[in-house]
Design an enzyme around this catalytic site. Structure first.
Site, PDB file in Angstrom:
ATOM      1  N   LEU A   1       0.851  -1.201   0.000  1.00  7.72           N
ATOM      2  CA  LEU A   1       0.000   0.000   0.000  1.00  7.72           C
ATOM      3  C   LEU A   1       0.882   1.244   0.000  1.00  7.72           C
ATOM      4  CD1 LEU A   1      -2.539  -1.330   2.648  1.00  7.72           C
ATOM      5  CD2 LEU A   1      -3.036  -0.948   0.217  1.00  7.72           C
TER       6      LEU A   1
ATOM      7  N   HIS B   1       3.554 -11.393   8.916  1.00  5.07           N
ATOM      8  CA  HIS B   1       4.686 -11.765   8.064  1.00  5.07           C
ATOM      9  C   HIS B   1       5.269 -13.079   8.585  1.00  5.07           C
ATOM     10  CE1 HIS B   1       7.969 -11.233   5.292  1.00  5.07           C
ATOM     11  NE2 HIS B   1       8.774 -11.617   6.270  1.00  5.07           N
TER      12      HIS B   1
HETATM   13  C1  GRF Z   1       0.881 -16.294   4.896  1.00  6.79           C
HETATM   14  O1  GRF Z   1       2.061 -17.013   4.942  1.00  6.79           O
HETATM   15  C2  GRF Z   1       1.117 -14.903   5.415  1.00  6.79           C
HETATM   16  O2  GRF Z   1       2.080 -14.852   6.412  1.00  6.79           O
HETATM   17  C3  GRF Z   1       1.622 -14.196   4.195  1.00  6.79           C
HETATM   18  O3  GRF Z   1       0.869 -14.737   3.131  1.00  6.79           O
HETATM   19  C4  GRF Z   1       0.418 -16.038   3.464  1.00  6.79           C
HETATM   20  C5  GRF Z   1      -1.077 -16.017   3.299  1.00  6.79           C
HETATM   21  O4  GRF Z   1      -1.725 -17.229   3.388  1.00  6.79           O
HETATM   22  N1  GRF Z   1       1.612 -12.774   4.363  1.00  6.79           N
HETATM   23  P1  GRF Z   1      -3.319 -17.259   3.536  1.00  6.79           P
HETATM   24  O5  GRF Z   1      -3.930 -16.576   2.314  1.00  6.79           O
HETATM   25  O6  GRF Z   1      -3.715 -16.588   4.814  1.00  6.79           O
HETATM   26  O7  GRF Z   1      -3.640 -18.736   3.534  1.00  6.79           O
END
Ligand code: GRF
Length: 201
Positions: free
Chosen positions: A95, A111
């Site tokens: 963003l 993250h």
């Molecule tokens: C996760 O590993 C999250 O940490 C990252 O993207 C992935 C998303 O997975 N930012 P989901 O769509 O929640 O299954």
């Protein structure tokens, strides 16, 4: 007291969204209410999860709109719904500073590493876990943080460690970090932040 109206932004499968929706149903999240789930991609499976839980599911196609128009549409949707907390759950776009400045300490992201390791531009999805394995760290994990203009650079809200096993591949590690860390700390952090916002309103 009214709950903090929350929007969850997604791009993909939405397992973190599912953990959030489950936590709301179970009462682990009680200060926030997910009123809308917004995807930047058509057909994201996360939208099905939103509908199944009775939440609104919207798509603002980033590819068609481009960044400026996407953020304009997004801002309008958030304002119309009186959104006070934005949760990025597997949302694969960065963003702009103009956007993040409108919501100081009101945008949360998860993250899949222990920030400040393996984070910032270019560290997303499996790449994060590949980098951790290539470096040879023995402990990784997940971090919930506020979102500002620096990718993965906002204040840390919560972290949880996950031990790396000798036989781990990026795929097995990604799965364990989700199960042992992401799905647990994200709902709790959302509740903590929403409860604070509620007290200050
Ligand atoms: C996760 O590993 C999250 O940490 C990252 O993207 C992935 C998303 O997975 N930012 P989901 O769509 O929640 O299954």
């Amino acid at each position: 007291m009214e709950k903090i109206k929350t929007a969850v932004l997604v791009s993909g499968g939405g397992t973190n969204l599912q953990a959030i929706l489950d936590a709301e149903r179970e009462g682990i999240i009680k200060s926030a209410e997910v009123v809308t789930v917004i995807s930047d991609r058509e057909g994201a499976y996360a939208l099905e999860r939103a509908r199944a839980a009775g939440a609104e599911a919207l798509t603002i196609p980033f590819k068609t709109y481009g960044r400026e128009a996407f953020e304009r549409e997004l801002s309008a949707a958030l304002e119309e719904r009186g959104i006070g907390l934005i949760v990025l759950a597997g949302f694969m776009r960065i963003l702009s500073a103009e956007f993040t400045a409108k919501y100081p300490d009101r945008i949360l992201n998860i993250h899949p590493s222990l920030i400040p390791s393996f984070c910032g531009a270019g560290y997303y999805g499996l790449k994060v876990h590949e980098a951790a394995l290539n470096y040879g760290v023995k402990v990784t994990g997940a971090t919930v943080h506020f979102v500002n203009e620096i990718p993965d650079g906002g204040k840390i809200v919560a972290q949880k460690a996950v031990y790396i096993r000798p036989e781990d591949t990026p795929e097995t590690l990604q799965k364990r970090v989700m199960q042992e860390a992401e799905w647990i700390i994200f709902p709790r952090a959302i509740e903590e932040v929403a409860a604070k916002l509620r007290r200050s309103e």
